[in-house]
Design an enzyme around this catalytic site. Structure first.
Site, PDB file in Angstrom:
ATOM      1  N   GLY A   1      72.624  11.201  47.316  1.00  0.00           N
ATOM      2  CA  GLY A   1      73.672  11.785  46.471  1.00  0.00           C
ATOM      3  C   GLY A   1      73.578  11.173  45.090  1.00  0.00           C
TER       4      GLY A   1
ATOM      5  CB  THR B   1      71.956  16.616  30.772  1.00  0.00           C
ATOM      6  OG1 THR B   1      71.503  15.577  31.659  1.00  0.00           O
ATOM      7  CG2 THR B   1      71.547  16.285  29.368  1.00  0.00           C
TER       8      THR B   1
ATOM      9  CG  ASP C   1      82.153   8.640  24.271  1.00  0.00           C
ATOM     10  OD1 ASP C   1      81.328   8.422  25.166  1.00  0.00           O
ATOM     11  OD2 ASP C   1      82.938   9.622  24.281  1.00  0.00           O
TER      12      ASP C   1
ATOM     13  CB  CYS D   1      70.211  10.732  38.944  1.00  0.00           C
ATOM     14  SG  CYS D   1      71.176   9.725  37.827  1.00  0.00           S
TER      15      CYS D   1
ATOM     16  CG  PHE E   1      63.854   4.810  46.800  1.00  0.00           C
ATOM     17  CD1 PHE E   1      63.983   3.549  46.247  1.00  0.00           C
ATOM     18  CD2 PHE E   1      64.724   5.810  46.381  1.00  0.00           C
ATOM     19  CE1 PHE E   1      64.963   3.278  45.311  1.00  0.00           C
ATOM     20  CE2 PHE E   1      65.715   5.541  45.439  1.00  0.00           C
ATOM     21  CZ  PHE E   1      65.827   4.274  44.902  1.00  0.00           C
TER      22      PHE E   1
ATOM     23  CB  VAL F   1      72.218   6.451  30.401  1.00  0.00           C
ATOM     24  CG1 VAL F   1      71.020   6.233  29.491  1.00  0.00           C
ATOM     25  CG2 VAL F   1      71.746   6.802  31.805  1.00  0.00           C
TER      26      VAL F   1
HETATM   27  C1  UGA Z   1      68.339   7.139  40.485  1.00  0.00           C
HETATM   28  C2  UGA Z   1      66.945   6.508  40.296  1.00  0.00           C
HETATM   29  O1  UGA Z   1      66.695   5.567  41.354  1.00  0.00           O
HETATM   30  C3  UGA Z   1      66.844   5.788  38.955  1.00  0.00           C
HETATM   31  O2  UGA Z   1      65.520   5.298  38.768  1.00  0.00           O
HETATM   32  C4  UGA Z   1      67.178   6.802  37.841  1.00  0.00           C
HETATM   33  O3  UGA Z   1      67.161   6.189  36.564  1.00  0.00           O
HETATM   34  C5  UGA Z   1      68.569   7.370  38.075  1.00  0.00           C
HETATM   35  O4  UGA Z   1      68.596   8.008  39.369  1.00  0.00           O
HETATM   36  C6  UGA Z   1      68.831   8.371  36.973  1.00  0.00           C
HETATM   37  O5  UGA Z   1      68.116   9.373  36.878  1.00  0.00           O
HETATM   38  O6  UGA Z   1      69.670   8.081  36.106  1.00  0.00           O
HETATM   39  P1  UGA Z   1      70.768   6.226  41.203  1.00  0.00           P
HETATM   40  O7  UGA Z   1      71.181   7.652  41.262  1.00  0.00           O
HETATM   41  O8  UGA Z   1      71.630   5.237  40.495  1.00  0.00           O
HETATM   42  O9  UGA Z   1      69.303   6.087  40.523  1.00  0.00           O
HETATM   43  O10 UGA Z   1      70.677   5.714  42.705  1.00  0.00           O
HETATM   44  P2  UGA Z   1      69.529   5.379  43.759  1.00  0.00           P
HETATM   45  O11 UGA Z   1      69.572   3.936  44.058  1.00  0.00           O
HETATM   46  O12 UGA Z   1      68.226   5.935  43.371  1.00  0.00           O
HETATM   47  O13 UGA Z   1      70.085   6.165  45.031  1.00  0.00           O
HETATM   48  C7  UGA Z   1      70.212   7.592  45.032  1.00  0.00           C
HETATM   49  C8  UGA Z   1      70.613   8.084  46.402  1.00  0.00           C
HETATM   50  O14 UGA Z   1      69.536   7.939  47.338  1.00  0.00           O
HETATM   51  C9  UGA Z   1      71.804   7.354  47.026  1.00  0.00           C
HETATM   52  O15 UGA Z   1      72.650   8.291  47.649  1.00  0.00           O
HETATM   53  C10 UGA Z   1      71.168   6.429  48.034  1.00  0.00           C
HETATM   54  O16 UGA Z   1      72.017   6.087  49.101  1.00  0.00           O
HETATM   55  C11 UGA Z   1      69.995   7.260  48.486  1.00  0.00           C
HETATM   56  N1  UGA Z   1      68.887   6.479  49.054  1.00  0.00           N
HETATM   57  C12 UGA Z   1      68.163   5.654  48.251  1.00  0.00           C
HETATM   58  C13 UGA Z   1      68.565   6.586  50.395  1.00  0.00           C
HETATM   59  O17 UGA Z   1      69.204   7.345  51.158  1.00  0.00           O
HETATM   60  N2  UGA Z   1      67.510   5.871  50.892  1.00  0.00           N
HETATM   61  C14 UGA Z   1      66.765   5.045  50.107  1.00  0.00           C
HETATM   62  O18 UGA Z   1      65.805   4.431  50.633  1.00  0.00           O
HETATM   63  C15 UGA Z   1      67.106   4.923  48.752  1.00  0.00           C
END
Ligand code: UGA
Length: 433
Positions: free
Chosen positions: A260, A86, A30, A263, A252, A11
């Site tokens: 995973g 965090t 950092d 976040c 989503f 971030v």
């Molecule tokens: C997530 C949020 O999408 C961001 O908006 C947020 O800022 C971020 O966490 C955070 O809190 O910093 P991120 O962890 O980078 O982002 O990844 P995502 O694209 O959201 O995917 C998370 C997980 O869900 C992955 O394992 C992905 O494969 C899974 N996923 C996502 C699915 O299984 N199906 C979906 O339709 C979408």
């Protein structure tokens, strides 16, 4: 404007580089000296498409700086961002705020003139109050405002998410701070991204609520996928059929092996703890956490089923180990549950991931290969865990010739069953009953 960014993780680094690209003067700070050294040389410690070029350009044009010590940058800054980690606290799942509070203490000693102190790290509701108390204690004379400004960027799409956000949430009642924040984000006016001003606690909660909702949405479609398998329906068409309803939305809703990353698992757990401590439990999110953990564990069984239970002594090829494509992040990746379970069942596992280099330490007993065809070579089953683009258009005839048994278990539904079956494969996807 002048910005100091404390913490150069995902971030911090992305936000710092993007603010510099907006035209602000940014110093990223950092304590990790070797990381700062590498950044100064233009080496980016994470894999994020477009970040290297963005950092390089802004350093060259004199807007982006890196330092191990922040006193000078903080002193002259209009806004100081706290973007340190965090992690989940060991044992209880609460967010560990040690680094956030340490950063606040340090900043307190350095601010000079009106300074906006902004939390970008994901922090539980009330953390802003605590930071304010720390600043007041260390600097009773200090002129500052503490703001919550959560980040919604996704790994792998981080720069675009920062520069074209659906919204920017700014939690503060202080009008001077609101003006500084509006000025920082002014370049977004061009894209008409709304700035949403809220109270500080509300803003802190919005971040958790957003991640929890998305995690719940994924978990919903994952359970729907299981139901589809039993009832003989197709989850992708169910997702499309419901997603076209604007109230639901199509994003989503991709069924898979469970969410995973750094976040969703951490933030859902922290929200569950916050809510139960507050005496207002959120059972939907509690259930989401449990269902997702169980799902990741169940996936190895799905592979075994596809192999008719014959796993012992068999060679299984794994494509993709990171928690999602376009990242090198292995945190809470489904592969970390699936691969050891398959090894436990007696399989010999060979695997490839384009960027998940850390997997070599995290997954002992795996034979790491240099590409998808090497993984297919001699395999009795090929399991797609992460949907990297390069796995979407494999030369299937070549894969089939290489494999001992032409079985594909596609945990991300990147292939069409009819198409791949017509090429002589046995195919098992998710939720296509
Ligand atoms: C997530 C949020 O999408 C961001 O908006 C947020 O800022 C971020 O966490 C955070 O809190 O910093 P991120 O962890 O980078 O982002 O990844 P995502 O694209 O959201 O995917 C998370 C997980 O869900 C992955 O394992 C992905 O494969 C899974 N996923 C996502 C699915 O299984 N199906 C979906 O339709 C979408």
């Amino acid at each position: 404007m002048r910005v100091a960014m404390i913490g150069t993780g995902y971030v911090g680094l992305v936000s710092g580089a993007c603010f510099a690209d907006f035209g602000h003067v940014v110093t990223c700070i950092d304590k990790d000296a070797s990381k700062i050294e590498r950044l100064k040389k233009g080496e980016i410690p994470i894999f994020e498409p477009g970040l290297e070029g963005l950092v390089e350009r802004n350093v060259r044009e004199g807007r982006l700086f890196f330092a191990t010590e922040g006193a000078e940058a903080v002193k002259t800054a209009d806004a100081v961002f706290i973007a340190v980690g965090t992690p989940s606290r060991r044992g209880d799942g609460h967010a560990d705020l040690t680094y956030v509070y340490a950063a606040a203490e340090e900043i307190a000693g350095q601010i000079d003139g009106f300074t906006v102190v902004v939390t970008k790290s994901t922090v539980p509701v009330g953390t802003g109050d605590e930071i304010e108390a720390i600043l007041k204690r260390v600097r009773p004379d200090g002129d500052f405002a503490v703001v919550s400004n959560p980040e919604f960027l996704r790994e792998g799409a981080a720069i675009n998410d920062f520069k074209r956000p659906d919204r920017v949430v700014i939690g503060t009642d202080d009008e001077r701070a609101q003006r500084v924040m509006a000025e920082l984000y002014r370049p977004l006016n061009l894209n008409e991204s709304p700035l949403l001003f809220t109270g500080r606690r509300t803003s802190e909660l919005i971040k958790y609520a957003a991640n929890a909702f998305l995690a719940m949405k994924i978990t919903f479609i994952n359970e729907m996928a299981d139901l589809c398998e039993t009832l003989g329906a197709d989850v992708q068409q169910v997702a499309r059929g419901i997603g076209l309803d604007n109230r639901i939305g199509s994003k989503f809703l991709h069924a898979g092996p469970g969410y995973g990353g750094s976040c969703f698992p951490k933030d859902t757990l922290a929200l569950v703890r916050t809510a139960s401590d507050a005496g207002s439990p959120i059972r939907l999110v509690e259930t989401t956490v449990q269902v997702n953990a169980a799902r990741k564990k169940a996936m190895a069984g799905k592979v075994a089923d596809a192999m008719a239970g014959q796993v012992k002594g068999k060679r299984i090829g794994i494509l993709g180990l990171t928690f999602k494509p376009n990242t090198d992040d292995m945190r809470d990746a489904p592969s970390l549950d699936i691969v050891p379970a398959l090894i436990e069942m007696g399989a010999q596992v060979q695997a490839f991931d384009p960027e998940g280099h850390e997997a070599r330490q995290m997954l002992p007993g795996v034979d790491f290969k240099d590409g998808p065809y090497e993984v297919a070579d001699g395999a009795d089953a090929l399991v797609i865990i992460t949907e990297w683009d390069q796995f979407r258009a494999l030369d299937l005839d070549r894969v089939k010739r290489l494999m001992r048994t032409p079985l594909v278990v596609d945990l991300r539904n990147i292939y069409r069953p009819a198409e791949i079956e017509s090429r002589g494969f046995q195919y098992r996807g998710i939720g296509r009953g």
